[in-house]
Design a protein around this motif. Sequence first.
Motif, PDB file in Angstrom:
ATOM      1  N   ASN A  54      52.018  71.339  89.861  1.00 23.61           N
ATOM      2  CA  ASN A  54      52.664  70.663  88.656  1.00 23.61           C
ATOM      3  C   ASN A  54      54.056  71.583  88.528  1.00 23.61           C
ATOM      4  O   ASN A  54      54.642  71.526  87.187  1.00 23.61           O
ATOM      5  CB  ASN A  54      51.706  70.548  87.484  1.00 23.61           C
ATOM      6  N   LYS A  55      54.405  72.483  89.141  1.00 24.89           N
ATOM      7  CA  LYS A  55      55.286  73.240  89.006  1.00 24.89           C
ATOM      8  C   LYS A  55      56.816  72.558  88.718  1.00 24.89           C
ATOM      9  O   LYS A  55      57.421  73.034  87.878  1.00 24.89           O
ATOM     10  CB  LYS A  55      55.558  74.263  90.254  1.00 24.89           C
ATOM     11  N   GLN A  56      56.916  71.606  89.240  1.00 25.13           N
ATOM     12  CA  GLN A  56      58.196  70.715  89.373  1.00 25.13           C
ATOM     13  C   GLN A  56      58.018  70.220  87.716  1.00 25.13           C
ATOM     14  O   GLN A  56      58.968  69.988  87.169  1.00 25.13           O
ATOM     15  CB  GLN A  56      58.408  69.634  90.381  1.00 25.13           C
ATOM     16  N   TYR A  57      56.943  69.663  87.315  1.00 19.57           N
ATOM     17  CA  TYR A  57      57.102  68.873  86.256  1.00 19.57           C
ATOM     18  C   TYR A  57      57.001  69.819  85.179  1.00 19.57           C
ATOM     19  O   TYR A  57      57.676  69.434  84.137  1.00 19.57           O
ATOM     20  CB  TYR A  57      55.597  68.295  86.027  1.00 19.57           C
ATOM     21  N   LEU A  58      56.500  71.126  85.255  1.00 20.60           N
ATOM     22  CA  LEU A  58      56.605  72.299  84.075  1.00 20.60           C
ATOM     23  C   LEU A  58      58.077  72.647  83.851  1.00 20.60           C
ATOM     24  O   LEU A  58      58.799  72.713  82.836  1.00 20.60           O
ATOM     25  CB  LEU A  58      55.807  73.500  84.437  1.00 20.60           C
ATOM     26  N   THR A  59      58.645  72.583  85.028  1.00 21.91           N
ATOM     27  CA  THR A  59      60.183  72.729  85.270  1.00 21.91           C
ATOM     28  C   THR A  59      60.998  71.689  84.629  1.00 21.91           C
ATOM     29  O   THR A  59      62.052  72.179  83.625  1.00 21.91           O
ATOM     30  CB  THR A  59      60.514  73.069  86.371  1.00 21.91           C
ATOM     31  N   LYS A  60      60.534  70.648  84.776  1.00 14.72           N
ATOM     32  CA  LYS A  60      61.214  69.412  84.367  1.00 14.72           C
ATOM     33  C   LYS A  60      61.032  69.298  82.683  1.00 14.72           C
ATOM     34  O   LYS A  60      61.942  68.870  81.935  1.00 14.72           O
ATOM     35  CB  LYS A  60      60.707  68.010  84.660  1.00 14.72           C
ATOM     36  N   LEU A  61      60.128  69.601  82.217  1.00  6.59           N
ATOM     37  CA  LEU A  61      59.687  69.567  80.944  1.00  6.59           C
ATOM     38  C   LEU A  61      60.551  70.697  80.074  1.00  6.59           C
ATOM     39  O   LEU A  61      61.036  70.486  78.871  1.00  6.59           O
ATOM     40  CB  LEU A  61      58.225  69.819  80.395  1.00  6.59           C
ATOM     41  N   ASP A  62      60.686  71.745  80.948  1.00  6.14           N
ATOM     42  CA  ASP A  62      61.401  72.864  80.231  1.00  6.14           C
ATOM     43  C   ASP A  62      62.963  72.686  80.172  1.00  6.14           C
ATOM     44  O   ASP A  62      63.685  73.418  79.392  1.00  6.14           O
ATOM     45  CB  ASP A  62      60.953  74.250  80.897  1.00  6.14           C
ATOM     46  N   GLN A  63      63.479  71.848  81.017  1.00  6.97           N
ATOM     47  CA  GLN A  63      64.879  71.542  81.260  1.00  6.97           C
ATOM     48  C   GLN A  63      65.600  71.234  79.749  1.00  6.97           C
ATOM     49  O   GLN A  63      66.586  71.832  79.440  1.00  6.97           O
ATOM     50  CB  GLN A  63      65.270  70.811  82.208  1.00  6.97           C
ATOM     51  N   PRO A  64      65.110  70.334  79.292  1.00  4.41           N
ATOM     52  CA  PRO A  64      66.003  69.643  77.962  1.00  4.41           C
ATOM     53  C   PRO A  64      65.695  70.665  76.966  1.00  4.41           C
ATOM     54  O   PRO A  64      66.600  70.560  76.004  1.00  4.41           O
ATOM     55  CB  PRO A  64      65.267  68.314  77.892  1.00  4.41           C
ATOM     56  N   ILE A  65      64.560  71.563  76.724  1.00  2.00           N
ATOM     57  CA  ILE A  65      64.307  72.152  75.593  1.00  2.00           C
ATOM     58  C   ILE A  65      64.069  73.622  75.706  1.00  2.00           C
ATOM     59  O   ILE A  65      63.770  74.320  74.904  1.00  2.00           O
ATOM     60  CB  ILE A  65      63.146  71.695  74.633  1.00  2.00           C
ATOM     61  N   GLY A  66      64.290  74.117  77.062  1.00  4.19           N
ATOM     62  CA  GLY A  66      64.219  75.466  77.300  1.00  4.19           C
ATOM     63  C   GLY A  66      65.205  75.916  78.075  1.00  4.19           C
ATOM     64  O   GLY A  66      66.220  75.481  78.281  1.00  4.19           O
ATOM     65  N   ASP A  67      64.765  77.063  79.045  1.00  2.00           N
ATOM     66  CA  ASP A  67      65.681  77.673  80.125  1.00  2.00           C
ATOM     67  C   ASP A  67      65.321  77.037  81.540  1.00  2.00           C
ATOM     68  O   ASP A  67      66.185  77.460  82.298  1.00  2.00           O
ATOM     69  CB  ASP A  67      64.953  79.106  80.219  1.00  2.00           C
ATOM     70  N   GLY A  68      64.480  76.162  81.649  1.00  2.00           N
ATOM     71  CA  GLY A  68      64.098  75.379  82.763  1.00  2.00           C
ATOM     72  C   GLY A  68      63.563  76.216  83.969  1.00  2.00           C
ATOM     73  O   GLY A  68      63.475  75.826  85.116  1.00  2.00           O
ATOM     74  N   ASP A  69      62.823  77.077  83.264  1.00  2.00           N
ATOM     75  CA  ASP A  69      62.217  78.041  84.487  1.00  2.00           C
ATOM     76  C   ASP A  69      60.653  78.410  84.110  1.00  2.00           C
ATOM     77  O   ASP A  69      60.136  79.152  85.080  1.00  2.00           O
ATOM     78  CB  ASP A  69      62.792  79.586  84.408  1.00  2.00           C
ATOM     79  N   HIS A  70      60.006  77.650  83.409  1.00  4.28           N
ATOM     80  CA  HIS A  70      58.711  77.651  82.915  1.00  4.28           C
ATOM     81  C   HIS A  70      57.838  77.483  84.450  1.00  4.28           C
ATOM     82  O   HIS A  70      56.857  78.107  84.360  1.00  4.28           O
ATOM     83  CB  HIS A  70      58.348  76.869  81.714  1.00  4.28           C
ATOM     84  N   GLY A  71      58.058  76.300  84.830  1.00  4.75           N
ATOM     85  CA  GLY A  71      57.439  76.106  86.014  1.00  4.75           C
ATOM     86  C   GLY A  71      57.288  77.332  87.297  1.00  4.75           C
ATOM     87  O   GLY A  71      56.325  77.530  87.734  1.00  4.75           O
TER      88      GLY A  71
END
Length: 206
Positions: free
Chosen positions: A22-39
Amino acid sequence: MSFTVEKAIKWLEKINEKIQENKQYLTKLDQPIGDGDHGINMARGFQEVVTIVNEKEYDTVSDVMKATAMTVMSKVGGASGPLYGTAFLKMSLAFKEKEVIDDATFIHGLEEALNGIKQRGRAIHGEKTLVDVWEPVVNKLKQENNFQADLILNTAKAAMEKTKETMATKGRAAYFKENSIGHIDPGSASSFYLFEALAEVLEEEK
């Protein structure tokens, strides 16, 4: 349940599998409200955790948790490294000197982990952070005094989904204010995978 070194390693391997998947999914979640690198950060860190815990023999669950904590702190970037690292470190301390990790000891370990996360992140429930998943799970386990797979899974999933309707007031997502509503919190999602992995380890025991 008796939580052994073998089960602890299996739990970590399952966490890693879920995060890699789910690395891509976590990154996708992080893009609108974070740095986009959580995944990316979580995937790198937990891949290293699996390598470390399989490199040598561990005598106790506490030792496994400590090795995990040190690896996560050094390899997972952003705010997640210190938060998840603290969680595993607190579990390690809670399990120290314990020959057998029974249900009550494990629940205590999770509670200590939650307290560590709250202290480290200066966060409370309802701020759209990983606390929003950890606290309901810990509270439910303490309340029911029952370490069951479906209880953990259902509570964690409902708690993660609830963050979608929450406005962030902590961390980077707080900058987005009302615009953070409508997005699942990435830290809550990765916490869900951690508890989903734990539920699967318990399920296999049956």
